[in-house]
Design a protein around this motif. Structure first.
Motif, PDB file in Angstrom:
ATOM      1  N   UNK A   1      -6.298  -6.704  -1.644  1.00 35.99           N
ATOM      2  CA  UNK A   1      -5.287  -5.674  -0.955  1.00 35.99           C
ATOM      3  C   UNK A   1      -5.141  -4.579  -2.198  1.00 35.99           C
ATOM      4  N   UNK A   2      -6.148  -4.776  -3.166  1.00 36.16           N
ATOM      5  CA  UNK A   2      -6.014  -3.902  -4.355  1.00 36.16           C
ATOM      6  C   UNK A   2      -5.332  -2.450  -4.163  1.00 36.16           C
ATOM      7  N   UNK A   3      -5.978  -1.534  -3.541  1.00 32.53           N
ATOM      8  CA  UNK A   3      -5.489  -0.051  -3.410  1.00 32.53           C
ATOM      9  C   UNK A   3      -4.998   0.019  -2.073  1.00 32.53           C
ATOM     10  N   UNK A   4      -4.883  -0.978  -1.105  1.00 33.07           N
ATOM     11  CA  UNK A   4      -4.382  -0.829   0.119  1.00 33.07           C
ATOM     12  C   UNK A   4      -2.703  -0.623  -0.100  1.00 33.07           C
TER      13      UNK A   4
ATOM     14  N   UNK B   1      -1.049   0.870  -2.265  1.00 33.09           N
ATOM     15  CA  UNK B   1      -0.858   2.254  -2.776  1.00 33.09           C
ATOM     16  C   UNK B   1      -0.757   3.177  -1.424  1.00 33.09           C
ATOM     17  N   UNK B   2      -1.923   2.761  -0.538  1.00 32.74           N
ATOM     18  CA  UNK B   2      -2.088   3.706   0.688  1.00 32.74           C
ATOM     19  C   UNK B   2      -1.136   3.349   1.503  1.00 32.74           C
TER      20      UNK B   2
ATOM     21  N   UNK C   1       1.856   2.115   1.037  1.00 34.61           N
ATOM     22  CA  UNK C   1       3.262   2.808   0.652  1.00 34.61           C
ATOM     23  C   UNK C   1       3.296   4.348   0.783  1.00 34.61           C
ATOM     24  N   UNK C   2       2.187   4.914   0.552  1.00 37.87           N
ATOM     25  CA  UNK C   2       2.192   6.393   0.711  1.00 37.87           C
ATOM     26  C   UNK C   2       2.394   6.836   2.111  1.00 37.87           C
ATOM     27  N   UNK C   3       1.856   6.014   3.166  1.00 39.01           N
ATOM     28  CA  UNK C   3       1.904   6.307   4.475  1.00 39.01           C
ATOM     29  C   UNK C   3       3.547   5.915   4.683  1.00 39.01           C
ATOM     30  N   UNK C   4       4.071   5.050   4.105  1.00 42.70           N
ATOM     31  CA  UNK C   4       5.378   4.662   4.407  1.00 42.70           C
ATOM     32  C   UNK C   4       6.467   5.902   4.118  1.00 42.70           C
ATOM     33  N   UNK C   5       6.222   6.386   2.720  1.00 48.95           N
ATOM     34  CA  UNK C   5       7.079   6.896   2.242  1.00 48.95           C
ATOM     35  C   UNK C   5       6.743   8.575   2.865  1.00 48.95           C
ATOM     36  N   UNK C   6       5.749   8.762   3.221  1.00 55.84           N
ATOM     37  CA  UNK C   6       5.359  10.230   3.726  1.00 55.84           C
ATOM     38  C   UNK C   6       5.830  10.671   5.252  1.00 55.84           C
ATOM     39  N   UNK C   7       6.258   9.419   5.994  1.00 59.99           N
ATOM     40  CA  UNK C   7       6.672   9.841   7.287  1.00 59.99           C
ATOM     41  C   UNK C   7       8.049   8.851   7.593  1.00 59.99           C
ATOM     42  N   UNK C   8       8.941   8.863   6.504  1.00 57.26           N
ATOM     43  CA  UNK C   8      10.177   8.369   6.830  1.00 57.26           C
ATOM     44  C   UNK C   8      10.899   9.104   8.009  1.00 57.26           C
TER      45      UNK C   8
ATOM     46  N   UNK D   1       6.017  -3.801  -3.866  1.00 54.76           N
ATOM     47  CA  UNK D   1       4.865  -4.775  -3.677  1.00 54.76           C
ATOM     48  C   UNK D   1       4.583  -5.046  -2.270  1.00 54.76           C
ATOM     49  N   UNK D   2       3.170  -5.425  -2.162  1.00 53.43           N
ATOM     50  CA  UNK D   2       2.561  -5.177  -0.851  1.00 53.43           C
ATOM     51  C   UNK D   2       2.576  -6.880  -0.842  1.00 53.43           C
ATOM     52  N   UNK D   3       3.405  -7.495  -0.017  1.00 50.93           N
ATOM     53  CA  UNK D   3       3.470  -9.139   0.289  1.00 50.93           C
ATOM     54  C   UNK D   3       3.811  -9.890  -0.809  1.00 50.93           C
ATOM     55  N   UNK D   4       4.318 -10.994  -0.676  1.00 53.15           N
ATOM     56  CA  UNK D   4       5.081 -11.900  -1.359  1.00 53.15           C
ATOM     57  C   UNK D   4       4.231 -12.311  -2.633  1.00 53.15           C
TER      58      UNK D   4
END
Lengths: 191, 252
Positions: free
Chosen positions: A13-16, A18-19, A21-28, A154-157
């Motif tokens: 899930x390396x750069x997933x 970042x992606x 989180x970017x989508x989450x923060x860009x359409x709050x 962080x993405x995932x535990x």
């Protein structure tokens, strides 16, 4: 928090992260939750002068299922507390909460039996915003700090365990983003 | 308004031309559109009757009507954008905006706060906590007998009303124009004395040290001049940075 926590081992899930989180923060999308005078400033934040659409959050959702962010704007009375909790529970994860203004954050000057002494007694709060009421710039600052927080999520535990203990700094938005500074305050007033 | 039908017409009957007044306010198109229905009672004098709201809202389906409506929308394309691009462009606050507090210093670096707690007494939200301490000849922090040993302001209680500023007898406590205070935990929003103290300017020396400007009287007699600019409030207008948050602190 979501699907990523159910993933088995061995999926990169390396750069997933970042992606995502970017989508989450860009359409709050904020849920409509004005409780008192802070809501007036929150409406100004959505109106043309400050224009929340610049941050991908133009529409205040009246439906909690379609919202990611709850801006608790105003004092929460004991009677309102179950309603706040229920609307929070109806929001789909991932979800974030901003306690806007001192009353939502800690009870503010209303240290009495009628007011919940901080909305974090009933729901987890991600950003506390002082002010009585905070000016719309302060709300933008809080939201941009929340964006910063989300983009470092962080993405995932497993990733969370790896990043545990690391810290990110919250920088005041005008320091972080300002390109133009309009004239400083006029000569300060007299006593 | 719309639920009260005009006299001479039952609610389910469509409004016909006969029951509508002619003249100002009614588009000309309607005048000869529908003939008067046979069998309706003789039209009463409607000239004195006020128009219903839905009659006012008759559309004006002429070219001029469209041009007027869309023209207004179109003309905003040539107007200046009203939006302030806040984090990218910073506009100044009003000069005496009530931002976060500053604890000021005397020109030699000694603290102006004498630990009297009047600010804490004045505070309507009980946001200020002060503990006074005694100055000694070996360790002097302020010119007076006492100094503020512990000084905390809880910014999650403070309503920025400025009553503490008015209560302060030494003009130790003033407010800056800084407002970007949001943080992700309650503990760090209780500002301590170290965070509130004004920075040491050139020529200032960090206390404790003896009084450099003469006796106590020399410190306290020059009152702030009426009409003099209130500059000291903005001495520490520098935002406080260095607040770090834990990665993955999101609870939900």
């Amino acid at each position: 928090m979501g699907l990523e926590e159910k993933l088995p081992d061995g999926i990169l899930l390396a750069s997933v992260e970042g992606l995502v989180n970017w989508t989450r923060k860009s359409s709050l999308w904020p849920v409509t939750f004005g409780l008192a005078c802070c809501a007036i400033e929150m409406m100004t934040f959505g109106a043309p002068r400050f224009d929340s659409a610049r941050f991908g959050m133009e529409v205040f959702r009246p439906s909690p299922r379609q919202a990611d962010l709850m801006i608790v704007a105003g004092r929460v009375s004991q009677k309102m507390a179950p309603v706040v909790r229920q609307i929070y529970d109806q929001m789909a994860e991932p979800r974030w909460v901003i306690a806007m203004g001192v009353c939502a954050s800690s009870g503010g000057m209303f240290n009495n039996y009628a007011i919940v002494q901080g909305v974090d007694h009933i729901i987890p709060v991600d950003m506390y915003l002082p002010g009585c009421p905070p000016r719309p710039e302060m709300l933008i600052d809080a939201i941009l700090k929340l964006h910063h927080k989300i983009s470092n999520e962080p993405l995932g535990p497993k990733r969370a365990a790896k990043l545990a203990g690391q810290k990110v700094e919250l920088v005041p938005s005008s320091q972080k983003f300002a390109k133009v500074r309009h004239g400083a305050s006029e000569e300060a007033g007299n006593d | 308004m719309a639920d009260t039908p005009p006299p001479g017409r039952s609610p389910d009957q469509p409004a016909d031309a006969a029951s509508l007044p002619t003249g100002a306010g009614v588009p000309a198109v309607i005048e000869n559109s529908v003939p008067a229905v046979q069998g309706t009672p003789a039209p009463i004098d409607v000239s004195a009757r006020r128009l219903n709201e839905d009659e006012f809202d008759q559309p004006n389906p002429t070219l001029a009507g469209f041009a007027a409506g869309f023209g207004l929308t179109f003309s905003t394309m040539f107007k200046k954008v009203y939006t302030q691009q806040y984090p990218f462009e910073v506009f100044p606050t009003a000069p005496r905006y009530h931002g976060r507090h500053v604890l000021n210093r005397h020109p030699d670096g000694l603290e102006k706060c004498v630990g009297c707690e009047l600010c804490a007494w004045a505070c309507p939200a009980d946001a200020i906590y002060v503990e006074g301490g005694d100055n000694t000849e070996e360790a002097r922090f302020s010119p007076g007998e006492r100094y503020g040993k512990v000084y905390q302001i809880n910014y999650l209680r403070c309503i920025f009303c400025g009553l503490c500023i008015e209560a302060c007898p030494t003009r130790s406590l003033t407010m800056s124009n800084e407002y970007e205070l949001a943080l992700d935990n309650r503990q760090d929003l209780i500002y301590t004395k170290e965070q509130l103290m004004a920075p040491l300017l050139p020529g200032m020396e960090a206390p404790p040290h003896p009084m450099r400007l003469g006796d106590e009287k020399a410190y306290y007699t020059p009152r702030p001049q009426k009409g003099a600019p209130q500059r000291e409030a903005n001495v520490a207008g520098k935002p406080i940075t260095g607040h770090a948050i834990e990665v993955g602190g999101h609870h939900a």
